[in-house]
Scaffold this motif. Structure first.
Motif, PDB file in Angstrom:
ATOM      1  N   UNK A 141     -25.724 -27.021 -53.888  1.00 53.79           N
ATOM      2  CA  UNK A 141     -26.968 -26.079 -53.667  1.00 53.79           C
ATOM      3  C   UNK A 141     -27.366 -25.614 -54.941  1.00 53.79           C
ATOM      4  N   UNK A 142     -28.631 -25.440 -55.265  1.00 52.37           N
ATOM      5  CA  UNK A 142     -28.918 -24.735 -56.372  1.00 52.37           C
ATOM      6  C   UNK A 142     -29.015 -23.199 -56.279  1.00 52.37           C
ATOM      7  N   UNK A 143     -28.882 -22.441 -57.184  1.00 60.07           N
ATOM      8  CA  UNK A 143     -28.895 -21.044 -57.275  1.00 60.07           C
ATOM      9  C   UNK A 143     -30.078 -20.397 -57.121  1.00 60.07           C
ATOM     10  N   UNK A 144     -30.620 -19.970 -56.155  1.00 56.39           N
ATOM     11  CA  UNK A 144     -31.874 -19.519 -55.643  1.00 56.39           C
ATOM     12  C   UNK A 144     -31.733 -18.321 -55.015  1.00 56.39           C
ATOM     13  N   UNK A 145     -31.997 -17.034 -55.802  1.00 61.12           N
ATOM     14  CA  UNK A 145     -31.954 -15.575 -55.067  1.00 61.12           C
ATOM     15  C   UNK A 145     -33.443 -15.235 -54.967  1.00 61.12           C
ATOM     16  N   UNK A 205     -47.105 -19.619 -50.087  1.00 62.52           N
ATOM     17  CA  UNK A 205     -47.753 -20.894 -50.335  1.00 62.52           C
ATOM     18  C   UNK A 205     -47.297 -21.379 -51.644  1.00 62.52           C
ATOM     19  N   UNK A 206     -47.543 -20.419 -52.645  1.00 57.30           N
ATOM     20  CA  UNK A 206     -46.966 -20.788 -54.117  1.00 57.30           C
ATOM     21  C   UNK A 206     -45.532 -21.269 -54.366  1.00 57.30           C
ATOM     22  N   UNK A 207     -44.724 -20.619 -53.530  1.00 55.27           N
ATOM     23  CA  UNK A 207     -43.295 -21.353 -53.479  1.00 55.27           C
ATOM     24  C   UNK A 207     -42.890 -22.825 -53.246  1.00 55.27           C
ATOM     25  N   UNK A 225     -36.643 -28.751 -55.488  1.00 55.31           N
ATOM     26  CA  UNK A 225     -35.327 -28.522 -55.316  1.00 55.31           C
ATOM     27  C   UNK A 225     -34.806 -28.931 -54.095  1.00 55.31           C
ATOM     28  N   UNK A 226     -35.623 -29.380 -53.112  1.00 54.30           N
ATOM     29  CA  UNK A 226     -35.222 -29.879 -51.786  1.00 54.30           C
ATOM     30  C   UNK A 226     -34.448 -28.806 -50.994  1.00 54.30           C
ATOM     31  N   UNK A 227     -34.862 -27.397 -50.972  1.00 51.16           N
ATOM     32  CA  UNK A 227     -34.418 -26.514 -50.210  1.00 51.16           C
ATOM     33  C   UNK A 227     -35.293 -26.106 -49.234  1.00 51.16           C
ATOM     34  N   UNK A 228     -34.912 -25.075 -48.550  1.00 48.85           N
ATOM     35  CA  UNK A 228     -35.819 -24.439 -47.669  1.00 48.85           C
ATOM     36  C   UNK A 228     -35.478 -22.707 -47.810  1.00 48.85           C
ATOM     37  N   UNK A 229     -36.185 -21.864 -46.902  1.00 47.39           N
ATOM     38  CA  UNK A 229     -35.856 -20.700 -47.082  1.00 47.39           C
ATOM     39  C   UNK A 229     -34.443 -20.201 -46.711  1.00 47.39           C
ATOM     40  N   UNK A 230     -33.972 -20.833 -45.922  1.00 51.19           N
ATOM     41  CA  UNK A 230     -32.388 -20.537 -45.657  1.00 51.19           C
ATOM     42  C   UNK A 230     -31.757 -20.710 -46.799  1.00 51.19           C
ATOM     43  N   UNK A 231     -31.923 -21.216 -47.716  1.00 58.01           N
ATOM     44  CA  UNK A 231     -31.378 -21.741 -49.158  1.00 58.01           C
ATOM     45  C   UNK A 231     -31.317 -20.586 -49.988  1.00 58.01           C
TER      46      UNK A 231
END
Length: 469
Positions: A10-14, A267-269, A276-282
């Protein structure tokens, strides 16, 4: 800074949610992740931001966070767009050819456009500089996105209107001839956007081959641009890399994500999340799971995309319960005209600034309104920091140029443009201000006398009975 190390897959996205002081919260979260027993650890971290203004804001917040620690060490901050020009930000970019001179490119493209307009007659030759600027911007956009200009042929087929086809032909002409002109005048130089894209690609390749073991963070960027999204995707996968997104509420976004369009605040995200292949839950909170405020919850409901606004019916009772607390302190002002609107906003901002420790910001897309409010604040001795800056057209030199053009177009037939030009503070024709104004008041309506004043001659004959020197 082990807290930045992401799980295996999982990428580190905060994220820091909307409504928060992003710079202060970022500094607080960064300090919490740095080891207390190694003050020099901060110097090992690199923080990329999207603009110079963001860099200064974060730098100030980090310095305030350290407070009275005069010997505190701050992390190194760099701008994403400068990764190809700052050797400290990207050593891999040093081997790239230099970026071409933007002014030389603009002049060369202007000459190409002038020739094309002379042959085609689509517009007056005076339109060439503005058209050249638009073409240069489009070239940079295509370079940044990695799109060949031939791809525009599919967007503008032969069946389209003639003016669209002419625009496509002009772009093809510029792209075909500009590389040869650039090579002749600047050897192997690259267009700025093309070089930045190449520098980012090299940096990502270098990180993949030898990941840095020191913290690398991208802050305050949404990843809406191709270059930024590519670099952010690489940073998020580094052993000690992290992204800290601005104004993103993961809980609110998860409920509406499939319906979020490019026009939505989230939208910009989308480009970054897809890369990254992620969603808001990540996306994880940068500073713990603080409960959203009532105002933030109400705004999240108000920003629901149209396809999912049916949730308002089911949540009607909850929204009504939030309304009173969420709107506490808000005011609606219906101003009769723009000047009154600016004055009311300035008064509210001044009142807020009278309270110790308070900061205030005006967020608006209307640059004219921002300038009006800045002018009103200046009456109270408050100097506003306008992030848009002051346009050339409203500077003293710019306004003088505008008034000169207006007077030239009037050709002496209208006294108002001439009077405005003669009254401008920079228009003195070598005389003292008082002497010039005396001549100007007497010469309004007399084009020949006004022309003599502007030429700087002395001893101007204003009437048969009065001579002003």
């Amino acid at each position: 800074m082990s807290a930045l190390a992401p799980p295996a897959a999982r990428p580190a996205v905060f994220a820091i949610p909307p409504g928060e002081d992003y710079a202060a919260r970022f500094a607080e979260g960064l300090a919490a992740r740095l080891p207390d027993d190694r003050p020099e650890a901060a110097a090992e971290a690199v923080v990329y931001v999207n603009t110079r203004r963001a860099l200064r804001t974060l730098e100030d917040a980090l310095a305030r966070r350290h407070g009275a620690k005069a010997a505190a060490i701050l992390p190194r901050l760099a701008v994403l767009d400068e990764i190809g020009t700052d050797p400290l930000a990207a050593a891999e970019a040093e081997a790239l050819p230099p970026a071409g001179n933007p002014l030389r490119r603009r002049l060369a493209i202007t000459r190409l456009v002038e020739g094309w307009l002379a042959r085609d007659g689509l517009a007056a030759p005076a339109a060439a500089p503005e058209l050249a600027d638009s073409l240069a911007g489009l070239i940079d956009l295509l370079d940044e996105e990695g799109v060949a200009d031939s791809a525009l042929d599919a967007l503008v087929p032969d069946a389209m209107a003639e003016h669209w086809q002419k625009a496509r032909d002009l772009l093809a002409l510029v792209r075909a001839r500009w590389p040869a002109i650039r090579a002749e005048s600047e050897a192997d130089a690259l267009d700025p956007a093309a070089r930045a894209r190449a520098a980012i690609a090299r940096q990502c390749t270098a990180w993949a081959a030898a990941p840095p073991q020191t913290p690398v963070i991208v802050a305050a960027s949404t990843g809406s641009r191709a270059g930024a999204a590519a670099l952010m995707a690489a940073v998020a996968r580094l052993p000690r890399g992290a992204l800290v997104l601005p104004g993103f509420d993961a809980e609110a976004a998860a409920d509406i994500w499939p319906s979020v369009s490019a026009e939505h605040p989230y939208g910009p995200f989308r480009r970054l999340f897809e890369a990254l292949g992620i969603g808001p839950a990540d996306v994880r909170p940068w500073l713990g799971d603080a409960a959203p405020s009532p105002r933030r919850r109400l705004l999240a409901e108000a920003l629901r995309p149209a396809p999912v606004t049916d949730a308002w019916i089911a949540g009607r009772a909850g929204i009504a319960a939030l309304a009173a607390e969420a709107t506490a302190g808000l005011s609606l002002i219906e101003a009769p005209h723009p000047r009154a609107e600016a004055a009311a906003i300035a008064l509210a901002m001044r009142e807020a600034l009278e309270r110790p420790g308070r900061r205030v910001a005006l967020v608006t897309r209307d640059a004219t309104l921002a300038r009006r409010v800045s002018a009103e604040l200046a009456r109270f001795g408050v100097l506003a920091d306008d992030s848009l800056g002051r346009p050339l057209s409203v500077s003293p030199a710019g306004s003088l140029l505008r008034l000169t053009l207006a007077a030239a177009r009037a050709a002496g037939a209208e006294p108002v443009p001439l009077a405005a030009l003669l009254a401008h503070p920079l228009c003195r024709a070598g005389r003292s201000r008082g002497a010039h104004l005396a001549l100007a008041r007497a010469a309004v309506g007399d084009f020949e006398a006004a022309h003599t004043i502007l030429s700087g001659e002395t001893g101007v004959q204003i009437s048969n009975t009065e001579r002003v020197v």
